[in-house]
Design an enzyme around this catalytic site. Structure first.
Site, PDB file in Angstrom:
ATOM      1  N   HIS A  97      52.846  25.354  44.839  1.00  0.00           N
ATOM      2  CA  HIS A  97      51.441  25.058  45.122  1.00  0.00           C
ATOM      3  C   HIS A  97      50.802  24.441  43.894  1.00  0.00           C
ATOM      4  O   HIS A  97      50.772  25.046  42.826  1.00  0.00           O
ATOM      5  CB  HIS A  97      50.683  26.343  45.511  1.00  0.00           C
ATOM      6  CG  HIS A  97      50.948  26.776  46.914  1.00  0.00           C
ATOM      7  ND1 HIS A  97      49.951  27.073  47.808  1.00  0.00           N
ATOM      8  CD2 HIS A  97      52.106  26.940  47.590  1.00  0.00           C
ATOM      9  CE1 HIS A  97      50.488  27.403  48.980  1.00  0.00           C
ATOM     10  NE2 HIS A  97      51.793  27.339  48.864  1.00  0.00           N
ATOM     11  N   TYR A 110      40.567  31.278  48.298  1.00  0.00           N
ATOM     12  CA  TYR A 110      39.866  32.482  47.828  1.00  0.00           C
ATOM     13  C   TYR A 110      38.403  32.279  48.187  1.00  0.00           C
ATOM     14  O   TYR A 110      37.768  31.346  47.705  1.00  0.00           O
ATOM     15  CB  TYR A 110      39.982  32.633  46.303  1.00  0.00           C
ATOM     16  CG  TYR A 110      41.363  33.003  45.802  1.00  0.00           C
ATOM     17  CD1 TYR A 110      42.363  32.036  45.660  1.00  0.00           C
ATOM     18  CD2 TYR A 110      41.661  34.319  45.446  1.00  0.00           C
ATOM     19  CE1 TYR A 110      43.623  32.379  45.183  1.00  0.00           C
ATOM     20  CE2 TYR A 110      42.922  34.667  44.967  1.00  0.00           C
ATOM     21  CZ  TYR A 110      43.895  33.696  44.838  1.00  0.00           C
ATOM     22  OH  TYR A 110      45.141  34.032  44.370  1.00  0.00           O
ATOM     23  N   PRO A 128      44.871  42.494  42.473  1.00  0.00           N
ATOM     24  CA  PRO A 128      45.683  41.366  42.918  1.00  0.00           C
ATOM     25  C   PRO A 128      44.961  40.019  42.922  1.00  0.00           C
ATOM     26  O   PRO A 128      45.590  38.986  43.145  1.00  0.00           O
ATOM     27  CB  PRO A 128      46.078  41.765  44.343  1.00  0.00           C
ATOM     28  CG  PRO A 128      45.020  42.713  44.784  1.00  0.00           C
ATOM     29  CD  PRO A 128      44.543  43.424  43.574  1.00  0.00           C
ATOM     30  N   LYS A 185      48.607  38.298  39.178  1.00  0.00           N
ATOM     31  CA  LYS A 185      49.294  38.406  37.888  1.00  0.00           C
ATOM     32  C   LYS A 185      50.347  39.512  37.807  1.00  0.00           C
ATOM     33  O   LYS A 185      51.191  39.497  36.905  1.00  0.00           O
ATOM     34  CB  LYS A 185      48.262  38.670  36.773  1.00  0.00           C
ATOM     35  CG  LYS A 185      47.419  37.473  36.427  1.00  0.00           C
ATOM     36  CD  LYS A 185      48.122  36.610  35.413  1.00  0.00           C
ATOM     37  CE  LYS A 185      47.569  35.223  35.328  1.00  0.00           C
ATOM     38  NZ  LYS A 185      48.114  34.281  36.322  1.00  0.00           N
ATOM     39  N   TYR A 200      45.221  30.990  35.955  1.00  0.00           N
ATOM     40  CA  TYR A 200      45.960  31.203  37.201  1.00  0.00           C
ATOM     41  C   TYR A 200      47.435  30.832  37.048  1.00  0.00           C
ATOM     42  O   TYR A 200      48.317  31.497  37.584  1.00  0.00           O
ATOM     43  CB  TYR A 200      45.314  30.381  38.324  1.00  0.00           C
ATOM     44  CG  TYR A 200      45.702  30.840  39.711  1.00  0.00           C
ATOM     45  CD1 TYR A 200      45.084  31.939  40.294  1.00  0.00           C
ATOM     46  CD2 TYR A 200      46.698  30.184  40.431  1.00  0.00           C
ATOM     47  CE1 TYR A 200      45.454  32.378  41.563  1.00  0.00           C
ATOM     48  CE2 TYR A 200      47.072  30.603  41.693  1.00  0.00           C
ATOM     49  CZ  TYR A 200      46.440  31.708  42.253  1.00  0.00           C
ATOM     50  OH  TYR A 200      46.807  32.137  43.506  1.00  0.00           O
TER      51      TYR A 200
HETATM   52  C1  PHB Z   1      49.841  37.079  48.540  1.00  0.00           C
HETATM   53  O1  PHB Z   1      50.243  36.063  49.096  1.00  0.00           O
HETATM   54  O2  PHB Z   1      50.223  38.204  48.885  1.00  0.00           O
HETATM   55  C2  PHB Z   1      48.842  36.965  47.437  1.00  0.00           C
HETATM   56  C3  PHB Z   1      48.508  35.721  46.943  1.00  0.00           C
HETATM   57  C4  PHB Z   1      47.565  35.615  45.933  1.00  0.00           C
HETATM   58  C5  PHB Z   1      46.966  36.751  45.407  1.00  0.00           C
HETATM   59  C6  PHB Z   1      47.312  37.999  45.885  1.00  0.00           C
HETATM   60  C7  PHB Z   1      48.256  38.118  46.905  1.00  0.00           C
HETATM   61  O3  PHB Z   1      46.018  36.631  44.437  1.00  0.00           O
END
Ligand code: PHB
Length: 413
Positions: free
Chosen positions: A78, A211, A303, A307, A397
């Protein structure tokens, strides 16, 4: 009465066979350092636990360099993520801003690659091996008492002695609890919200992760495959997932992403639902006597910054380096092991900051005032309007100088 099992010996005893423990095992195997991994769960139980999915480029390189390159073929690279607020999406061009990227490759797959590799190389990994006691970390022969799975809870009690004991046994770590109270410092931050996580059978709703924050709270639109997706929305830590019908889940998710651009999620059956509580925590020191802690046993992050697994893998690479140097020397100077804590601490605290910052910026604090809500939106607006702001987020990130696999790692943290 049964004869007590003989005491076994190895050089490194690794408590915890998740990705951190298995990666350390693999690296020690390649360095020819004798070790044993003890994991309380079965391989299948770990495999069935749904975990997060984002790997920084440096984590991908670590795996690929160690011969586990399925991530390069089957993982999804990505190059960007979207931040969505006030009903509009703003792309953060991770690759354009940093030259790096992230891979969507769930932790379960990382675990599978490592567990398969351990089986191929014949590494001594003992599943369903529960550590009941940590022994003598202040001596040059620490160890653990553990029971095997035979006979269920009444399994045989055994003892394993080693030169160095490593705790990669997760956030509920038994090893961490054996750090004496008078030396242990535990820095903890609790959040008044959690994530409601679902796996849904539906096509992808967006090409990259989204997000989003809205007056109804945070949501994250992540992915798994062409047919299954991973979605999350902010909820109360005491929420009961059983009380949520598919319709209710979709209604909640749709209203959090709704906007003037008409964005809607593609719906399908909800196959899995669970509440993920989260907190930020760091324990210090990560070395005491002959015991060292790595991964979630040493620190946890919410989460939101993706990280957790990356930090665990980064810890282990440093730990392996320190252990190989330590075993190569004749004198056994414990202070040399402190090199590990010194080298990982900066990354750990940067990741703590990044994860807490992303969490606060994107979640609605319960009882949040109108002022605070608008301030958060202004923070997001300031960030996306500024190239420096977008780069700041992109650097965090992707992992601060994390270099794409195959490129030189010079200058990376
Ligand atoms: C996930 O795909 O489980 C996932 C992706 C990004 C995050 C947390 C979990 O920040």
């Amino acid at each position: 009465m049964a004869t007590p099992a003989p005491i076994e010996r190895t050089r490194v005893a690794i408590v915890g066979g998740g990705p951190a423990g298995l990666l350390l095992s693999h690296l020690l195997h390649t360095s020819g350092i004798d070790h044993v991994v003890l994991e309380s769960r079965s391989r299948d139980e770990i495999y069935r636990t749904t975990r997060a999915g984002i790997l920084e480029a440096s984590s991908v390189s670590t795996l690929a360099d160690a011969g586990m390159d399925r991530v390069l073929r089957e993982g999804d690279r990505h190059d960007g993520i979207a931040l969505r607020f006030d009903g509009e999406s703003h792309r953060i061009d991770l690759h354009g801003l940093t030259g790096s990227a992230v891979w969507l490759y769930p932790q379960t797959e990382v675990f599978t690659d490592l567990a398969d590799r351990a089986a191929e190389t014949g590494t001594d990994v003992r599943w369903q091996a529960s550590v009941t006691e940590v022994l003598d970390i202040h001596t040059d022969s620490p160890g653990v008492r553990w029971t095997d799975a035979e006979g269920g809870s009444g399994g045989t009690e055994r003892e394993l002695r080693c030169d160095v004991l490593v705790g990669t046994d997760g956030s509920h770590s038994t090893c961490r609890h054996s750090l004496p109270e008078d030396v242990r410092r535990h820095f903890v931050h609790e959040y008044p919200y959690a994530w409601f996580g679902v796996i849904v059978e539906a096509p992808r709703s967006a090409p990259e992760l989204v997000y989003t924050t809205s007056e109804h709270g945070f949501a994250l639109i992540s992915q798994r495959t062409d047919t299954h997706q991973r979605l999350y929305f902010q909820c109360d830590p005491d929420e009961d997932p059983a009380g949520w019908s598919d319709d209710r889940v979709w209604h909640e998710l749709q209203r959090r992403v709704a906007g003037t651009d008409g964005f809607r999620l593609l719906e399908g059956p909800v196959q899995e639902r669970s509440v993920l509580r989260f907190r930020s925590s760091v324990v210090e020191p990560v070395r005491h006597g002959r015991m060292l802690l790595a991964g979630d046993a040493a620190h946890t992050v919410p989460p939101t910054g993706a990280k957790g697994l990356n930090l665990a893998l980064a810890d282990v690479v440093v730990l392996h380096d320190v252990l190989t140097t330590w075993f190569a020397r004749r004198e056994r100077d414990e202070a040399l092991l402190d090199e590990y804590g010194r080298r990982v601490s900066e990354r750990v605290w940067r990741a703590q900051h990044f994860s807490a910052w992303m969490s606060r910026m994107l979640h609605t604090h319960p009882g949040e005032s109108g002022f605070e809500h608008r301030r958060r939106i202004a923070e997001l607006r300031t960030l996306v309007a500024s190239e420096a702001g977008r780069r700041y987020l992109a650097e965090g990130y992707t992992g601060w100088g994390s270099v794409l696999p195959g490129r030189t790692t010079e200058g990376a943290m």
